[in-house]
Scaffold this motif. Structure first.
Motif, PDB file in Angstrom:
ATOM      1  N   ARG A   1      34.751  38.928  41.028  1.00  0.00           N
ATOM      2  CA  ARG A   1      35.668  39.912  40.441  1.00  0.00           C
ATOM      3  C   ARG A   1      35.696  41.191  41.252  1.00  0.00           C
TER       4      ARG A   1
ATOM      5  N   GLU B   1      38.900  45.820  38.716  1.00  0.00           N
ATOM      6  CA  GLU B   1      39.247  45.007  37.549  1.00  0.00           C
ATOM      7  C   GLU B   1      38.228  45.216  36.433  1.00  0.00           C
TER       8      GLU B   1
ATOM      9  N   LYS C   1      46.954  43.023  32.256  1.00  0.00           N
ATOM     10  CA  LYS C   1      46.440  42.314  33.425  1.00  0.00           C
ATOM     11  C   LYS C   1      46.956  42.959  34.710  1.00  0.00           C
TER      12      LYS C   1
ATOM     13  N   GLY D   1      45.185  46.115  35.553  1.00  0.00           N
ATOM     14  CA  GLY D   1      43.843  45.796  36.053  1.00  0.00           C
ATOM     15  C   GLY D   1      43.885  45.418  37.524  1.00  0.00           C
ATOM     16  N   GLU D   2      44.929  44.672  37.928  1.00  0.00           N
ATOM     17  CA  GLU D   2      45.082  44.289  39.335  1.00  0.00           C
ATOM     18  C   GLU D   2      45.354  45.515  40.204  1.00  0.00           C
TER      19      GLU D   2
ATOM     20  N   GLY E   1      42.124  47.408  40.589  1.00  0.00           N
ATOM     21  CA  GLY E   1      41.228  46.694  41.490  1.00  0.00           C
ATOM     22  C   GLY E   1      41.603  46.920  42.943  1.00  0.00           C
TER      23      GLY E   1
END
Length: 687
Positions: free
Chosen positions: A192, A196, A271, A274-275, A278
């Motif tokens: 991960r 994220e 989601k 979060g990407e 990250g």
């Protein structure tokens, strides 16, 4: 003691994953064809796979399918129950809040009904007289004022309470999330991105905060307002209220349809952000590499793609959600027009007073507001639960298993000549092994035996194959070989960052699976190529290896690592603050501090994984001098590309593709004229 993922481990993981992709390609294609045939609405629908599909197109299609699968919402009910379990800790405060919200809503809604007698008094002012009418109006105005003051006071009170509940709930969630991260195996973090994981602490927790502090009171408040408003309307005119039933039904249909469309999009939105986070985290950490290779345009393009994806999902979700307000407004206005017409007719017929009609019209215009709030609250609730679900996904990740019963203790002789456990550092280390008759104590000598181990990061692709190494107490064992040969993996298995697939590793004759992980790792110190210093002083970073060490021990460790001289020259010496990623000191200096941290731990086993790769030759020589002292009476495992650092090892293990191809001391391997000889003389270079 510092620990982080070595680049070599990542290389091995990458190679293993690439190989296993090729191995499972045929299976995946069969699986795709099988899953393409599904039943939908009672009809079979076969998924079409493009003819003459290239390998790149196939991978892109599979990636899109996987992304679509992951974006589907999961069990919202389970997330709700879990979230309630956190909030329920403050049950008493929540009950008080609910009562206050009910009072706020009910009292506020009832206050407006006093407009009816005021208006009726004004319409009959000639019959009542100005003085009597004034007293009547003043009476109702006072009652209205009291109601509104009570409503406002209750509102302030419950908001204050919910702020307290919200902050405590989120603090508990953040604590549990952070604590659980400490228990997760290293492979969880390997798979991960940091951003994220960070997104769970920031964006997702923030949405939960809004849910607890804002949406919970709104949910109760809007429900009470809707009930009270409709009740008042029925009281004034059941006939008129019946006419707006259709409008209410239409509103609920709108709410159900729109929120049903929004729910999956909110999950995708979580989601997507979060990407983005990250990628930003990865970019900031690698900013030097980006600038060095002039890849600014590439990173901008990659981020633009992620950011655009987030924007598109957000726009789509908000567009669909945005239909809610106009549709509700349209239904409300059409309904209001009908109510005005019918209400006027009832007043003309004498079946309703003007004051009652005005109050009814005010309620009929406002009844949509709490319903709209409920609809909005539901959409936000789904979004917040999606964030909570992502937090709970990590909390539900199984912790690192540890079935070890053997612990590390210190022993000292008492007055009777017997050994007993002590916290005193003068005591010698021993393994405390539980037995049926009590405990056995085995002195810690540092004998490590690797027995025929086989290991794979990805099932089906062995990184190590039948590797056996025997390191006796006080010996220095070196691993050399190409990148990805499996050198770092051996040390990762010794400290149980990963579990062995086949074979066994023993520590002083005890299987490491029988030793508690904390104690196993406490018995060893590691110096990695990827140095990690924390924000704080140099003193705090060195003492990280042993928190209760004295200043004398700290300075002795720094001198051993040849770090003392440069530390003293700094403006604040050992109290010099280290900035993020040790930006205010050189990489070599950071590594010296890292080595001092390992030195202060006084662990019987030492692992050096490319410990001197980030320093110059002169500094390396100084470190080696200190290392010779550091390695006295310790078992040492060394991984190095610079073969000059391993030539004095008692045992040198040459690894290639996960297998031992040569083993012996420097002179023996040179005499063989094999791979080590080629590496040492430069006739063959390590990749």
């Amino acid at each position: 003691m510092s620990s982080s993922v070595n680049p070599e481990t990542k290389q091995e993981l990458s190679e293993a994953q690439e190989t296993v992709t090729q191995v499972t390609q045929a299976k995946q294609e069969k699986k795709d064809k099988k899953s393409a045939k599904t039943k939908k609405f009672g009809k079979k629908k076969e998924k079409k796979i493009p003819e003459n599909e290239t390998e790149e197109e196939r991978k892109e299609r599979e990636a899109k399918e996987e992304k679509k699968k992951k974006s589907k919402p999961k069990d919202i009910k389970a997330a709700t129950k879990r979230l309630i379990s956190y909030i329920a800790k403050y049950k008493t405060l929540l009950i008080i809040t609910a009562i206050l919200v009910v009072l706020t809503s009910a009292v506020g809604a009832f206050a407006s009904i006093f407009m009816a007698p005021i208006i009726d008094t004004l319409t009959n002012i000639k019959q009542l007289g100005a003085e009597a009418a004034g007293r009547e109006i003043a009476k109702w105005l006072v009652v209205m004022a009291v109601f509104y003051v009570v409503s406002a006071t209750c509102s302030l009170a419950y908001q204050r309470i919910m702020l307290h509940v919200s902050s405590r709930t989120l603090a508990n969630m953040r604590r549990d999330l952070f604590n659980h991260l400490q228990t997760l195996p290293l492979e969880f973090f390997d798979k991960r991105k940091t951003g994220e994981i960070m997104s769970r602490f920031t964006n997702d927790i923030s949405r939960v905060s809004d849910l607890v502090s804002n949406y919970f009171p709104t949910l109760i408040s809007s429900t009470i307002q809707a009930i009270v408003t409709i009740g008042i309307m029925i009281y004034y005119s059941p006939a008129l209220t019946l006419t707006i039933t259709v409008a209410i039904v239409l509103m609920f249909v709108v709410v159900i349809v729109i929120t049903g469309k929004c729910s999956p999009l909110f999950k995708k939105q979580q989601k997507a952000i979060g990407e983005c986070n990250g990628y930003i985290e990865e970019y900031i950490k690698g900013i030097k590499a980006v600038k060095l290779f002039s890849q600014e345009k590439t990173t901008k393009a990659q981020f633009s793609e992620l950011n655009d994806n987030y924007r598109k999902i957000g726009v789509k979700a908000n567009i669909i959600g945005g239909f809610m307000s106009p549709l509700m407004s349209m239904i409300t206005k059409i309904n209001y027009t009908i109510v005005v017409f019918l209400g006027a007719y009832l007043v003309i017929k004498g079946k309703m007073s003007i004051g009652a009609l005005v109050t009814y019209l005010e309620k009929s215009q406002g009844y949509a507001s709490p319903i709209a709030s409920l609809a909005s609250c539901y959409s936000s609730l789904v979004s917040a639960l999606a964030g909570a679900e992502r937090v709970f996904e990590i909390l539900d990740t199984p912790s690192e298993t540890d079935e070890g019963k053997t612990t590390l203790v210190r022993l000292i002789k008492n007055a009777m000549g017997d050994y007993e456990e002590t916290e005193d550092e003068s005591g010698s280390y021993a393994w405390k092994v539980p037995t049926e008759n009590g405990n056995d104590y085995i002195p810690v000598k540092g004998n490590i035996e690797v027995k025929d181990i086989t290991f794979a990061y990805v099932e089906g692709t062995d990184v190590l194959k039948n590797v056996s190494v025997n390191a006796k107490s006080g010996q220095k064992v070196a691993f050399v070989g190409s990148t990805g040969a499996g050198k770092t993996t051996v040390t990762n298995l010794i400290n149980r960052f990963y579990e062995i697939d086949r074979g066994e590793i023993t520590y002083d004759g005890i299987s490491i699976k029988d030793i508690r992980k904390d104690d196993l790792r406490r018995s060893m110190a590691m110096v990695l190529q990827d140095t990690k210093l924390f924000q704080g002083t140099i003193r705090e970073n060195i003492l990280y290896g042993k928190l209760d060490a004295t200043d004398e021990e700290m300075i002795a460790a720094a001198k051993l690592a040849n770090a003392h001289s440069f530390i003293e020259k700094l403006p604040d010496g050992y109290d010099t603050e280290i900035k993020a990623d040790a930006a205010n000191i050189s990489q070599g200096q950071a590594q010296l501090i890292n080595i001092a941290r390992a030195a202060i731990s006084k662990s019987p086993l030492l692992i050096l994984d490319e410990a001197t790769s980030s320093v110059d030759t002169r500094t390396e020589r100084l470190i080696e001098i200190g290392m010779d002292k550091l390695m006295e009476n310790r078992t040492v495992f060394v991984i190095a590309h610079r073969l000059s650092t391993v030539r004095n090892s008692q045992d040198i293990v040459v690894l290639e593709k996960g297998e031992i191809i040569e083993e012996g001391n420097h002179d023996e391997l040179i005499a063989k004229g094999g791979k080590y000889y080629q590496l040492y003389t430069g006739t063959f270079e390590m990749e």
